[in-house]
Write an enzyme that holds these catalytic residues in place. Structure first.
Site, mmCIF file in Angstrom:
data_model
loop_
_atom_site.group_PDB
_atom_site.id
_atom_site.type_symbol
_atom_site.label_atom_id
_atom_site.label_comp_id
_atom_site.label_asym_id
_atom_site.label_seq_id
_atom_site.Cartn_x
_atom_site.Cartn_y
_atom_site.Cartn_z
ATOM 1 N N SER A 1 -72.793 -29.790 1.548
ATOM 2 C CA SER A 1 -73.796 -30.689 1.002
ATOM 3 C C SER A 1 -74.450 -29.924 -0.140
ATOM 4 C CB SER A 1 -74.793 -31.096 2.099
ATOM 5 O OG SER A 1 -75.778 -31.929 1.574
ATOM 6 N N LYS B 1 -75.664 -36.815 -2.151
ATOM 7 C CA LYS B 1 -75.855 -35.729 -1.173
ATOM 8 C C LYS B 1 -76.891 -36.119 -0.113
ATOM 9 C CE LYS B 1 -72.867 -32.719 -2.864
ATOM 10 N NZ LYS B 1 -71.654 -32.331 -2.126
ATOM 11 N N TYR C 1 -76.189 -37.950 -8.244
ATOM 12 C CA TYR C 1 -75.660 -36.836 -7.434
ATOM 13 C C TYR C 1 -76.538 -36.633 -6.208
ATOM 14 C CZ TYR C 1 -74.302 -32.044 -6.124
ATOM 15 O OH TYR C 1 -73.882 -30.922 -5.434
#
Ligand SMILES: NC(=O)c1ccc[n+]([C@@H]2O[C@H](COP(=O)([O-])OP(=O)(O)OC[C@H]3O[C@@H](n4cnc5c(N)ncnc54)[C@H](OP(=O)(O)O)[C@@H]3O)[C@@H](O)[C@H]2O)c1
Length: 273
Positions: free
Chosen positions: A132, A150, A146
């Protein structure tokens, strides 16, 4: 009996160093990658075998898992590692760019995890470790999509661990800060005339943090710990930068933390192009 780890995105960076680390410790390694030509160095190591796997291609996932099980007799640990960063002003990103980011960083992880679960369930044992990011727990400017990918991984894996506990399958997330790998070169930066005066300054400041970043060896060590510590610990924060930032985020009110984050990345002036 030798244990086996299957790693996605092992062609470079964290995945490659993790493959070498586990092989050095005597494990079998199914080092998977989209392009086998990138695995020439890993292919020289006796207990590493290469398998082609694109996290977006279900058939390649099934073939790589079957190949690894036949070659090594089973898989003990999955390391979901493949991923990349989409960076820039959200408004300038196309729906396709956003979809591709989620396809790789989220649906890719789900695809490989789902494909391996019957094997782990059958053995009543398995560890699912995912690269992660510190960016799954805190945010910075320009990385909105992004971060969303995550943060999705964080929620997905955190919930998944409950239902898998009964089968002795453990779930672990690795949370590195900036790490020197090919990640920086693989970033897809989306430029936009409206935002670039801001975006290029922030982007350059963030890239500067990669220059002094630690090598992927510290992440490989964390994956090793996660695979072997026998605990049910979910998160492994990696590196001093990530530890400090995540601690500040936990301790400070949002407004104070956001001010610190802004000062860290918005200062400096990019010559306006
Ligand atoms: N470096 C950092 O600062 C940092 C910090 C926190 C988290 N992370 C996370 O760590 C993971 C690994 O990153 P890294 O730093 O090692 O970057 P990297 O050197 O760029 O490695 C990324 C790997 O992912 C692979 N990949 C991309 N799309 C794929 C797909 N569709 N199917 C299979 N493989 C695919 C790449 O393969 P190709 O060679 O074929 O492109 C490459 O092997 C990522 O999930 C990243 O988000 C990195």
């Amino acid at each position: 009996m030798k244990k086996t780890i299957l790693i996605t995105g092992a062609s470079t960076g964290i995945g490659k160093l993790t493959a070498l680390h586990f092989a050095k410790q005597g494990w079998n390694v199914a080092a998977t990658m989209r392009t086998l030509d990138k695995g020439v160095e890993l292919a020289q190591v006796p207990n590493i075998k290469l398998f082609r796997l694109d996290v977006l291609d279900e058939a390649s996932i099934q073939a790589a898992i079957s190949g690894a099980v036949s070659a090594f007799g089973g898989i003990d640990v999955l390391h979901n590692n493949a991923g990349y960063g989409l960076v820039g002003a959200f408004e300038a990103m196309s729906p396709l760019q956003i979809k591709q980011q989620f396809d790789t960083n989220v649906f890719g992880v789900m695809n490989v995890t789902r494909a391996l679960l019957p094997h782990f369930r059958g053995r009543k044992s398995g560890v699912i470790i995912t690269s992660s990011s510190m960016g799954g727990l805190v945010t910075f400017p320009l990385w909105s999509v992004y971060h969303a990918s995550k943060w999705a991984i964080e929620g997905f894996m955190e919930s998944l661990h409950y239902e898998l506990r009964q089968f002795n399958i453990r779930v672990k997330n690795i949370e590195p800060g900036s790490i020197r790998t090919e990640f920086e070169n693989a970033i897809e930066f989306v430029s936009s005339p409206v935002y670039d005066a801001y975006a290029l300054t922030v982007y350059e400041n963030m890239l500067a943090s990669y220059r002094s970043a630690p090598s992927a060896e510290i992440v490989a060590n964390a994956v090793w710990r996660a695979a072997n510590d026998g605990s049910s610990r979910l998160r492994y924060v990696v590196g001093a930068q990530a530890r400090v930032i995540i601690l500040l985020k936990r301790l400070l009110p949002d407004s104070l933390f956001f001010g610190i984050a802004r000062r860290a990345v918005e200062n400096g002036s990019h010559p306006q192009k």
